[in-house]
Scaffold this motif. Structure first.
Motif, PDB file in Angstrom:
ATOM      1  N   UNK A  22       0.835  -1.188   0.000  1.00  0.00           N
ATOM      2  CA  UNK A  22       0.000   0.000   0.000  1.00  0.00           C
ATOM      3  C   UNK A  22       0.871   1.239   0.000  1.00  0.00           C
ATOM      4  N   UNK A  40     -17.284 -10.705 -26.831  1.00  0.00           N
ATOM      5  CA  UNK A  40     -17.503 -10.038 -25.549  1.00  0.00           C
ATOM      6  C   UNK A  40     -16.319 -10.025 -24.623  1.00  0.00           C
ATOM      7  N   UNK A  43     -15.025  -6.572 -24.063  1.00  0.00           N
ATOM      8  CA  UNK A  43     -15.980  -5.816 -23.253  1.00  0.00           C
ATOM      9  C   UNK A  43     -15.833  -6.171 -21.777  1.00  0.00           C
ATOM     10  N   UNK A  44     -15.539  -7.441 -21.485  1.00  0.00           N
ATOM     11  CA  UNK A  44     -15.336  -7.851 -20.086  1.00  0.00           C
ATOM     12  C   UNK A  44     -14.137  -7.138 -19.485  1.00  0.00           C
ATOM     13  N   UNK A  52     -14.619  -0.610 -12.088  1.00  0.00           N
ATOM     14  CA  UNK A  52     -13.896  -0.478 -10.827  1.00  0.00           C
ATOM     15  C   UNK A  52     -13.043   0.781 -10.778  1.00  0.00           C
ATOM     16  N   UNK A  82      -1.055  -1.035  -4.903  1.00  0.00           N
ATOM     17  CA  UNK A  82      -2.211  -1.838  -4.480  1.00  0.00           C
ATOM     18  C   UNK A  82      -3.229  -1.954  -5.608  1.00  0.00           C
ATOM     19  N   UNK A  86      -4.555  -5.234  -7.610  1.00  0.00           N
ATOM     20  CA  UNK A  86      -5.981  -5.502  -7.759  1.00  0.00           C
ATOM     21  C   UNK A  86      -6.350  -5.715  -9.225  1.00  0.00           C
ATOM     22  N   UNK A  89      -5.261  -9.138 -10.241  1.00  0.00           N
ATOM     23  CA  UNK A  89      -6.092 -10.174  -9.619  1.00  0.00           C
ATOM     24  C   UNK A  89      -7.497 -10.178 -10.225  1.00  0.00           C
ATOM     25  N   UNK A  90      -8.039  -8.989 -10.463  1.00  0.00           N
ATOM     26  CA  UNK A  90      -9.378  -8.910 -11.050  1.00  0.00           C
ATOM     27  C   UNK A  90      -9.378  -9.445 -12.480  1.00  0.00           C
ATOM     28  N   UNK A  93      -9.591 -13.127 -12.555  1.00  0.00           N
ATOM     29  CA  UNK A  93     -10.894 -13.733 -12.232  1.00  0.00           C
ATOM     30  C   UNK A  93     -11.771 -13.905 -13.455  1.00  0.00           C
ATOM     31  N   UNK A  95     -13.306 -15.289 -16.489  1.00  0.00           N
ATOM     32  CA  UNK A  95     -13.241 -16.708 -16.866  1.00  0.00           C
ATOM     33  C   UNK A  95     -12.459 -16.960 -18.157  1.00  0.00           C
ATOM     34  N   UNK A  97     -10.023 -15.407 -19.357  1.00  0.00           N
ATOM     35  CA  UNK A  97      -8.630 -14.961 -19.269  1.00  0.00           C
ATOM     36  C   UNK A  97      -7.755 -16.164 -18.931  1.00  0.00           C
TER      37      UNK A  97
END
Lengths: 186, 583
Positions: A22, A40, A43-44, A52, A82, A86, A89-90, A93, A95, A97
């Motif tokens: 941080x 798509x 777009x994701x 975000x 940080x 994120x 990590x995002x 998540x 699918x 990727x």
């Protein structure tokens, strides 16, 4: 290294630095994302950034593996350490990727961008534009009696510098591809 | 083995092969071929809801009470858009849901056809993943992949959009293949980090477990392992709203729920601990309060299957990415192998400190003989139902917090509430889904009258399928939580936080063919609750409660855990302007 097969339980050994980082310092990172080439998927990725509140400085995408059905998205982004963690990590998540690589931290990398610049001028300015293009190793891809279209590749700051020089010389249009990047070495 | 069949038949076949026994849905033009196939079989029960939002919440109730994915079938356009709130709710609470939507035929997509909506576009941010299937040959594999994605890793809602021509066309059907997907999130935690956590447990003088919905989602084994670890170490344990029941409320180390309306002892333990072990929770803002004052003295370990949860809000010292059950098993293994060590003396002192905090009796309230206090209503409900095979759902608001405070949960999967999204209207359809999964159990929806009215149309569903769900409405004729915040933050200007035209709930129940019970005198409460329990059928229990009761304890917005308000006397001027911009 795969975003979804995170080695050793995604700890300090993984691509994701899960140790706290941080800090308020804004960093610029180039992230390469290997995605399933399905409708798509872009777009994701973009929706993740807008939803975000992350920054996109540039984004390029094209299919890189036709048989494997994979596209490579190269994103240049800025954020605190940080936020950068994120973002990775995002992205991991999502699918479709397959892999997320932070080229800024994984080792030395090369970054290139292609730009096309239309410069409209005449007389002395026209000569000067051509001379500078030569110095920057830009190519002339179209010419009329009072205009040039230059093509230049290089790191983004080289293109910035070239565009800055062309502005007083009659720069009328600029198209940039955004950054493509690869890790050096094997 | 592949077989030739129509897309519509494939949908039903794929659901059967996935072990689906119940589908919540609502027909419409774009799903008629699938409904035709549903009509022609008897293996899968279809529950006709009265609104697509209700279908998704019912599927959530089904999923959360069974651990299996809930399945929804709705039509295109409005059918899909009505499902959006439920999808978002399931995404926020990590509930596995598979929603199948009809779509206009592929050749009409993009033409603004009747009941066309860009369903995958609209639901992209509110699903874990979604698919538009344009080829019948891809349909069965996509549905199987949808079930895999919904349940693997951190669970969540998925959606498969099926154009009508794809339903009519014939293609080849393939059965489920678990290895087919590239999406295989790891479940085992890193042993080095696990060992570091065990070493921290051995040394800790004031450790606390902070557990969440991840323990429930991980399955019953996770709860068992958690109980074993807590009993063996004597470490006090608290839980988020989502995680209630993973550790029994009657357990000796139970601190109660933590957070904004959590128990004093739980929040104080979080603030003063020296080792905070987060198991399957995500440092939600309802939990942390002021971030820079959150548990300031502790080393923090975080076990989560989703790497993006770690370091998102709170800096973590020991990050462990993995499935709760797998990680807990490894923690126990390592801890036992290293000689089952704890600083027993320090932990005993820590437990005594907890016992001191408990003496504050933070849930105390002033009871009344004239009016029913909502807390009292829940105390009586708890006393009269705790020995039943009981499942509780809730709506959202004050009643939800009181239910979490006053009802005790001994097992996981017994408590269904909208945590992350805070969806008013969740509880009633959820109770229908729970009752479908557990026909013999006692299913109670603890509700507020305002939330309950948001999906009251599902009374038709409850009556049609003879589902004896009990709607326990704490009726204060107010939007209680909104009213409480307006009292504390907005100078008691009660802007639009009450209803002037509430229905007569007893007559409403009768209009639907159910039973209505009105109770307004505390002296009648026990008999009225018993009447509700003894009635074999759906009941609307209209419990008129004290209108201006506030929910305490409360950590005001922008405050730390040790700055809780315990009652009315402490509420004057506590929330500053900085706090009031927070929600």
């Amino acid at each position: 290294m795969s975003a979804l097969h995170i080695k050793k339980g995604a700890t300090r050994h993984s691509a994701y630095n899960l140790r706290p980082t941080f800090s308020d310092v804004q960093e610029r990172h180039t992230i390469a994302v290997l995605v399933e080439n399905e409708p798509g998927v872009l777009a994701r990725v973009i929706g993740l950034f807008s939803g975000r509140g992350y920054n996109i400085e540039s984004l390029t995408v094209a299919e890189v593996d036709h048989t494997g059905h994979l596209s490579r998205i190269t994103i240049v982004t800025t954020g605190t350490p940080q936020v950068i963690e994120q973002i990775k990590a995002q992205l991991g998540r999502i699918v479709p990727v397959h892999e997320v690589h932070d080229l800024t931290v994984e080792g030395a990398s090369v970054e290139r961008e292609l730009a096309m610049l239309k410069v409209v001028n005449s007389g002395e300015k026209r000569v000067e534009a051509l001379r500078l293009a030569d110095i920057f190793r830009a190519n002339v891809v179209d010419s009329t009696l009072n205009s040039f279209v230059f093509e230049i590749t290089g790191a983004p700051d080289k293109i910035d510098a070239f565009a800055d020089l062309m502005r007083p010389l009659g720069l009328s249009e600029l198209a940039r591809t955004g950054v493509a990047a690869l890790l050096r070495g094997d | 083995m592949t077989r030739e069949m129509t897309g519509a038949k494939m949908v039903v076949q794929a659901l059967k092969d996935q072990g689906v026994d119940t589908v919540f849905g609502y027909p419409g033009g774009a799903v008629l071929p699938i409904y035709d196939e549903v009509f022609l079989q008897n293996d899968i029960r279809h529950i006709l809801v009265r609104h697509e939002q209700g279908a998704v919440h019912a599927a959530e109730g089904y999923a959360r009470s069974t651990g299996k994915p809930g399945v929804v079938l709705v039509t295109s356009g409005p059918g899909a858009t009505n499902a959006v709130t439920g999808l978002t709710d399931a995404l926020m609470d990590s509930i596995p849901i598979v929603v199948l939507t009809g779509q206009v035929p592929t050749f009409m997509i993009g033409s603004d056809a009747f009941q066309e909506a860009d369903t995958v576009g609209i639901t992209r941010p509110c699903t874990k993943h979604n698919w538009l299937v344009k080829d019948t040959d891809r349909l069965s594999a996509t549905i199987h992949e949808a079930f895999h994605v919904a349940t693997a890793g951190r669970p969540g809602p998925v959606l498969v959009d099926i154009p009508k021509d794809v339903q009519f066309a014939t293609g080849s059907y393939a059965g489920p293949k678990p290895t087919a997907s590239h999406y295989q999130p790891p479940v085992k935690g890193d042993m080095e980090e696990i060992t570091e956590l065990v070493a921290a447990i051995e040394k800790a003088k004031r450790p606390v477990f902070y557990t969440g919905g991840g323990v429930i989602n991980s399955g019953k084994a996770a709860s068992q392992l958690l109980r074993e670890l807590v009993e063996a170490t004597g470490i006090p344990i608290t839980s988020t709203l989502m995680g209630l029941g993973a550790y029994p409320a009657s357990g000796q180390h139970w601190l109660g729920m933590l957070g904004m309306h959590g128990l004093y002892e739980a929040n104080m333990a979080m603030h003063d601990c020296d080792l905070l072990i987060n198991i399957g929770a995500r440092f939600d803002d309802r939990i942390t309060g002021r971030i820079d004052a959150f548990s300031p003295k502790s080393k923090k370990a975080h076990i989560d299957i989703d790497p993006s949860s770690i370091n998102k809000v709170i800096k973590t010292d020991i990050p462990i990415v993995g499935d709760v059950a797998h990680v807990l098993e490894d923690i126990l293994k390592v801890w036992k192998a290293r000689g089952r060590k704890t600083d027993a003396e320090a932990i005993r002192k820590w437990q005594m400190q907890v016992a001191e905090w408990r003496k504050i009796n933070c849930l105390a309230f002033t009871n009344s003989e004239k009016s029913i206090k909502p807390q009292y209503a829940l105390q009586r409900l708890e006393a009269l139902t705790k020995d039943h095979d009981r499942y509780i759902t809730t709506e959202v608001g004050q009643h939800q917090m009181w239910a979490a405070q006053f009802l005790g949960f001994e097992d996981p999967n017994r408590w269904m509430t909208s945590g992350g999204l805070g969806t008013m209207g969740y509880g009633f359809p959820a109770s229908i889904g729970v009752q479908m999964a557990h026909p013999e159990a006692l299913v109670i929806n603890v509700a507020g009258e305002a939330s309950w009215l948001m999906n009251m149309q599902e009374m038709g569903t409850a009556v049609q399928y003879r589902l004896p769900v009990k709607q326990f409405i704490l009726n204060n004729e107010r939007l209680g939580m909104v009213r409480q915040w307006q009292e504390l933050l907005h100078g008691e200007r009660y802007s639009h936080s009450w209803s002037e035209a509430l229905p007569d709930f007893v007559k409403l129940a009768e209009a639907f063919g159910a039973k209505g019970i009105l109770c307004k005198d505390p002296a009648d409460l026990d008999d009225a609750i018993m009447e509700m329990l003894n009635y074999d059928g759906p009941v609307i229990f209209d419990c008129l409660v004290e209108k201006h009761e506030n929910c305490f304890p409360m950590i005001p917005s922008g405050k730390a855990h040790n700055e809780m308000l315990l009652g009315e006397a402490e509420t004057q001027g506590v929330i500053d302007t900085k706090g009031s911009v927070l929600v």
